[in-house]
Design an enzyme around this catalytic site. Structure first.
Site, short mmCIF file in Angstrom:
data_model
loop_
_atom_site.label_atom_id
_atom_site.label_comp_id
_atom_site.label_asym_id
_atom_site.label_seq_id
_atom_site.Cartn_x
_atom_site.Cartn_y
_atom_site.Cartn_z
N SER A 287 1.50 11.91 -7.10
CA SER A 287 0.38 11.27 -7.78
C SER A 287 0.37 11.66 -9.26
O SER A 287 1.30 11.33 -9.99
CB SER A 287 -0.92 11.63 -7.07
OG SER A 287 -1.99 10.82 -7.52
N ASP B 134 -1.86 1.88 -0.85
CA ASP B 134 -2.15 2.80 -1.94
C ASP B 134 -2.51 2.01 -3.21
O ASP B 134 -1.76 1.12 -3.60
CB ASP B 134 -0.91 3.66 -2.21
CG ASP B 134 -1.10 4.67 -3.33
OD1 ASP B 134 -2.22 4.79 -3.87
OD2 ASP B 134 -0.11 5.36 -3.65
N HIS C 258 -2.73 6.50 0.04
CA HIS C 258 -2.46 7.47 -1.02
C HIS C 258 -2.71 8.89 -0.51
O HIS C 258 -3.68 9.15 0.21
CB HIS C 258 -3.36 7.20 -2.23
CG HIS C 258 -2.97 8.02 -3.43
ND1 HIS C 258 -1.89 7.70 -4.22
CD2 HIS C 258 -3.50 9.16 -3.94
CE1 HIS C 258 -1.77 8.60 -5.18
NE2 HIS C 258 -2.74 9.50 -5.03
#
Length: 364
Positions: free
Chosen positions: A191, A285, A315
């Site tokens: 991320s 996501d 995610h």
């Protein structure tokens, strides 16, 4: 790193969620009614059930950064996977105030993974990513150096990137002391950490020592453009649009150029000459299209790139391995891909095949 202590009620809550994650898939489908995305992928039943149960959870974006860290660190410690400790887990001081943890599974290692945790540049820590770090170390045989980079809003952009560059130079300087060739260092992140990893690879491009591989796990690659997956999954319990805005509000000082390649690495003038890459995507996501766009650009610039698209996942699945067998399997696939690539780069097997099929299948 501090140790969390939990009440009996919290421990029972964990046991219940773990039990629910192992219900028969048909029953999970009845309970959760897994959604289908615009690409025709159906969310994995255990992931859908976890998301349904997460809908009533406290939203950290309604809190201050300090309060949000307390909530997320508690939850990640409570619900995180219990992975057996590595043979060696030691604190490493990179520079004054900048610390990392080095994990070594065996007696020796040929490779090292320089790892940057997720958390939107404002949350996350070495402690809350202990399980993924151990899985990487056990599964690849490489050392893992997990970095406690500075967080916003106390330390906004570009502090995290400055810390990452310092960590890279420390690793290159000290790798031989750990019995590792500095040319066999992987740069990886999830991320926000994926953004940090991608930017770091660009910053050291052309230097004598460069990463052997970049591993970008559901990365943030371009905040200058709003892509369709952000709208499609704006209400995802795993990462909402409100939470993304909260992260960026803390991370980017007013007036920051969002097209700066250190903010949006996809905006770099060229991606040529970067290390080969593994890029992971989640079918549900909001950052799916960010990762997809960067993987496409890497391929177009001649960078060998493998795409791992977890069609039924969301995610942050790296942190859901205790509560979702699908997330555990996805993480294990990633670890295996890293291990295979490192073995291939050592010359023991044929060269890595660039995987374009996942990109071709995706019509976004």
């Amino acid at each position: 790193m501090s140790t969390q202590h939990f009440t009996l009620g919290q421990r029972l809550q964990r046991l219940l969620l773990v039990a629910l994650s192992h219900l028969p898939a048909p029953l999970q489908r009845v309970l959760a009614r897994p959604p289908v995305n615009s690409a025709g992928d159906r969310m994995a039943p255990d992931v859908a059930l976890l998301m349904k149960l997460s809908e009533s959870a406290e939203d950290f974006s309604d809190l201050s950064a300090t309060e949000a860290r307390q909530v997320t660190e508690r939850d990640l410690a409570l619900f995180g996977d219990r992975i057996s400790p590595c043979a060696l887990e030691e604190e490493v001081e990179i520079r004054d105030g900048l610390w990392a943890t080095r994990y070594r599974s065996g007696q020796s290692a040929r490779d090292l993974i320089l790892f940057f945790h997720g958390g939107g540049f404002a949350l996350g820590s070495r402690a809350s990513y202990t399980a993924p770090a151990r899985m990487l170390a056990h599964g690849t045989g490489a050392d893992v150096l997990s970095v406690e980079y500075r967080l916003a809003p106390e330390h906004p952009f570009p502090a995290a990137h400055d810390d990452a560059l310092a960590a890279w130079h420390h690793v290159v300087t000290h790798a031989a002391d750990w019995g590792i060739d500095p040319r066999r260092v992987v740069v990886a992140g999830e991320s926000a950490g994926g953004n940090i990893a991608a930017v770091l690879c660009q910053q050291v491009r052309g230097q004598d020592v460069q990463p052997v591989l970049q591993v970008l796990i559901q990365p943030v690659t371009d905040v200058s453009v709003h892509r369709s997956s952000q709208d499609e999954f704006a209400d995802s319990p795993a990462l909402t649009a409100q939470q993304v805005a909260w992260f960026m509000g803390h991370y980017l000082p007013e007036g920051t150029d969002v097209a700066d390649p250190r903010v949006s690495p996809l905006r770099a003038a060229s991606l040529e000459g970067l290390p080969r890459a593994i890029v992971t995507l989640g079918g549900f996501d909001p950052l799916h299209d960010d990762g997809h766009a960067y993987a496409t650009a890497l391929l177009e610039n001649g960078v060998p790139t493998t795409v791992i698209r977890e069609a039924g996942n969301v995610h942050g699945y790296l942190s859901f391995t205790a509560l979702s067998p699908s997330s555990k399997a996805a993480t294990e696939r990633l670890v295996a891909a890293i291990r295979t690539t490192l073995d291939e780069r050592s010359g023991r097997t044929a060269d890595l095949t660039v995987t374009e099929a996942a990109l071709a299948r995706d019509t976004r």
